[in-house]
Design a protein around this motif. Structure first.
Motif, PDB file in Angstrom:
ATOM      1  N   LEU A 227       4.286  25.622  -6.091  1.00  0.00           N
ATOM      2  CA  LEU A 227       4.229  24.741  -7.261  1.00  0.00           C
ATOM      3  C   LEU A 227       5.364  25.087  -8.228  1.00  0.00           C
ATOM      4  CD1 LEU A 227       0.370  24.709  -7.955  1.00  0.00           C
ATOM      5  CD2 LEU A 227       1.741  23.040  -6.676  1.00  0.00           C
TER       6      LEU A 227
ATOM      7  N   TRP B 116       6.134  26.072 -11.202  1.00  0.00           N
ATOM      8  CA  TRP B 116       5.557  26.690 -12.399  1.00  0.00           C
ATOM      9  C   TRP B 116       6.606  26.797 -13.503  1.00  0.00           C
ATOM     10  CZ3 TRP B 116       1.544  27.774 -15.145  1.00  0.00           C
ATOM     11  CH2 TRP B 116       1.536  28.838 -16.062  1.00  0.00           C
TER      12      TRP B 116
ATOM     13  N   ALA C 218      -0.309  26.070  -3.555  1.00  0.00           N
ATOM     14  CA  ALA C 218      -1.380  25.083  -3.402  1.00  0.00           C
ATOM     15  C   ALA C 218      -1.224  24.421  -2.037  1.00  0.00           C
ATOM     16  CB  ALA C 218      -1.326  24.041  -4.511  1.00  0.00           C
TER      17      ALA C 218
ATOM     18  N   GLN D 268      -9.068  23.914 -13.232  1.00  0.00           N
ATOM     19  CA  GLN D 268      -8.693  24.185 -11.846  1.00  0.00           C
ATOM     20  C   GLN D 268      -9.417  25.438 -11.346  1.00  0.00           C
ATOM     21  OE1 GLN D 268      -6.855  22.299  -9.878  1.00  0.00           O
ATOM     22  NE2 GLN D 268      -6.377  20.819 -11.505  1.00  0.00           N
TER      23      GLN D 268
ATOM     24  N   ASP E  38      -1.872  22.383 -17.327  1.00  0.00           N
ATOM     25  CA  ASP E  38      -2.242  21.682 -16.097  1.00  0.00           C
ATOM     26  C   ASP E  38      -3.272  22.451 -15.278  1.00  0.00           C
ATOM     27  OD1 ASP E  38      -0.343  19.536 -16.479  1.00  0.00           O
ATOM     28  OD2 ASP E  38       1.228  20.966 -15.931  1.00  0.00           O
TER      29      ASP E  38
ATOM     30  N   LEU F 144      -1.933  19.017  -8.051  1.00  0.00           N
ATOM     31  CA  LEU F 144      -0.828  19.675  -8.751  1.00  0.00           C
ATOM     32  C   LEU F 144       0.461  19.653  -7.939  1.00  0.00           C
ATOM     33  CD1 LEU F 144      -2.510  22.810 -10.399  1.00  0.00           C
ATOM     34  CD2 LEU F 144      -2.004  20.582 -11.419  1.00  0.00           C
ATOM     35  N   ALA F 145       0.354  19.446  -6.621  1.00  0.00           N
ATOM     36  CA  ALA F 145       1.538  19.421  -5.767  1.00  0.00           C
ATOM     37  C   ALA F 145       2.393  18.187  -6.029  1.00  0.00           C
ATOM     38  CB  ALA F 145       1.128  19.482  -4.301  1.00  0.00           C
ATOM     39  N   LYS F 146       1.840  17.205  -6.692  1.00  0.00           N
ATOM     40  CA  LYS F 146       2.579  15.974  -6.980  1.00  0.00           C
ATOM     41  C   LYS F 146       3.371  16.057  -8.284  1.00  0.00           C
ATOM     42  CE  LYS F 146      -0.883  13.090  -4.624  1.00  0.00           C
ATOM     43  NZ  LYS F 146      -1.696  14.227  -4.146  1.00  0.00           N
TER      44      LYS F 146
ATOM     45  N   HIS G  97      -3.002  18.937  -2.727  1.00  0.00           N
ATOM     46  CA  HIS G  97      -3.584  19.246  -4.032  1.00  0.00           C
ATOM     47  C   HIS G  97      -2.927  18.388  -5.112  1.00  0.00           C
ATOM     48  CE1 HIS G  97      -4.864  21.534  -7.553  1.00  0.00           C
ATOM     49  NE2 HIS G  97      -5.752  22.132  -6.767  1.00  0.00           N
TER      50      HIS G  97
ATOM     51  N   ILE H 103      -5.991  27.097  -6.180  1.00  0.00           N
ATOM     52  CA  ILE H 103      -4.599  27.518  -6.130  1.00  0.00           C
ATOM     53  C   ILE H 103      -4.542  29.028  -6.336  1.00  0.00           C
ATOM     54  CG2 ILE H 103      -3.784  25.284  -6.986  1.00  0.00           C
ATOM     55  CD1 ILE H 103      -3.274  26.626  -9.671  1.00  0.00           C
TER      56      ILE H 103
ATOM     57  N   CYS I 257       6.626  19.529 -12.653  1.00  0.00           N
ATOM     58  CA  CYS I 257       6.520  20.866 -13.228  1.00  0.00           C
ATOM     59  C   CYS I 257       5.051  21.137 -13.539  1.00  0.00           C
ATOM     60  CB  CYS I 257       7.394  21.023 -14.474  1.00  0.00           C
ATOM     61  SG  CYS I 257       6.848  20.066 -15.893  1.00  0.00           S
ATOM     62  N   VAL I 258       4.672  22.384 -13.410  1.00  0.00           N
ATOM     63  CA  VAL I 258       3.289  22.793 -13.672  1.00  0.00           C
ATOM     64  C   VAL I 258       3.302  23.763 -14.850  1.00  0.00           C
ATOM     65  CG1 VAL I 258       1.268  23.996 -12.765  1.00  0.00           C
ATOM     66  CG2 VAL I 258       2.581  22.458 -11.279  1.00  0.00           C
TER      67      VAL I 258
END
Length: 295
Positions: A257, A259, A169, A189, A185, A175-177, A173, A237, A180-181
């Protein structure tokens, strides 16, 4: 009647239409059409007929296919038996995913072309399912696969190296914060993929289906460079081989990310059909891969 016309005819039958045959053979569609027209004129018959969008062989077309198959095989056998040259030459058709070509194989291909200038090296980009079909139809000599394992009983494979895969990403983005993804999540998207059928894309799609998660949009783009630019611009992403994004990750243009789902990682393999006659040209390519790429 020329061998190349028969090969064009057989390619149309195997691939199902004129345009795909032209693309595979490296001809214009008009050239493919001309080959068939010349065959039909010489044989005084019609080889194909259309029912709506479906292309079908006529009875004479079916009869010719049997002869064409035998003629082209005999021609190839004669060439293989009578070719006493030690230096590899002639056509070599190799399939590979774009990422392997660009980020792993460029120098090897350059070296091979330099060592064996009489070889007509033809590269076909695609995925494992495409390559399986072409190897089994003897329309491709060798292929590089990105899959965890090759279990097909009719294919010979050699493991080359593990290929790490990452979810990417832009740094800005949302999700970058996250620390864990997970699959949940990714709801709503935008996902940006290469063509369907890649091993790591399939893993992600199965993970989302199991979690009953639907992305907002799925964009399918054939060029990895374009995919990266879209992701850098926060349009979505993606999931790509780590090697394809190393420069952008180092420059801070992309982030990996964290993941927490099924493992995307896969392996690179060199594959050919078990019944394939390994000419000097093919053997020289396999040998160079073993010398330069085996880890």
């Amino acid at each position: 009647m020329e061998i190349r016309q028969l090969k064009t005819f057989m390619s149309i039958v195997k691939l199902g239409n004129f345009s795909q045959a032209a693309q595979f053979l490296g001809y214009t569609q008009s050239t493919v059409t001309t080959h068939i027209q010349l065959l039909e004129k010489e044989l005084n018959t019609v080889l194909f007929e259309r029912f709506g969008h479906q292309l079908m062989l006529t009875t004479d077309g079916e009869r010719l296919y049997d002869y064409a198959d035998r003629i082209t095989k005999l021609a190839e056998d004669a060439k293989n038996q009578l070719d006493n040259f030690d230096v590899p030459r002639g056509p070599l058709i190799v399939g590979m995913p774009e990422s392997l070509c660009v980020y792993h194989l460029t120098e090897l291909l350059k070296e091979y072309a330099s060592l064996y200038p009489d070889v007509e090296l033809k590269l076909k980009f695609g995925i494992g399912s495409d390559f399986r079909m072409l190897l089994r139809k003897n329309m491709m000599d060798l292929a590089f696969f990105l899959e965890e394992n090759i279990k097909d009983s009719d294919l010979v494979s050699e493991f080359l190296w593990p290929e790490p895969i990452v979810m990417l990403a832009s740094p800005g983005h949302p999700l970058a914060k996250l620390e864990c993804v997970q699959a949940k999540d990714l709801r709503e998207q935008t996902l940006i993929f290469t063509e369907s059928g890649s091993n790591y894309r399939t893993v992600l799609e199965e993970s989302l289906a199991k979690a009953a998660v639907r992305p907002r949009t799925v964009l399918e783009i054939c060029q990895i460079q374009t995919i990266k630019q879209f992701v850098i611009s926060s349009l979505g992403i993606t999931v790509l081989p780590l090697v394809a994004a190393k420069e952008e990750l180092a420059a801070g243009m992309l982030v990996a990310l964290p993941w927490q789902g099924p493992d995307f990682n896969t392996n690179a393999h060199l594959v050919y059909h078990k019944d394939k006659w390994l000419s000097r040209t093919i053997q020289s390519f396999i040998r160079l891969v073993q010398e330069r790429l085996l880890k």
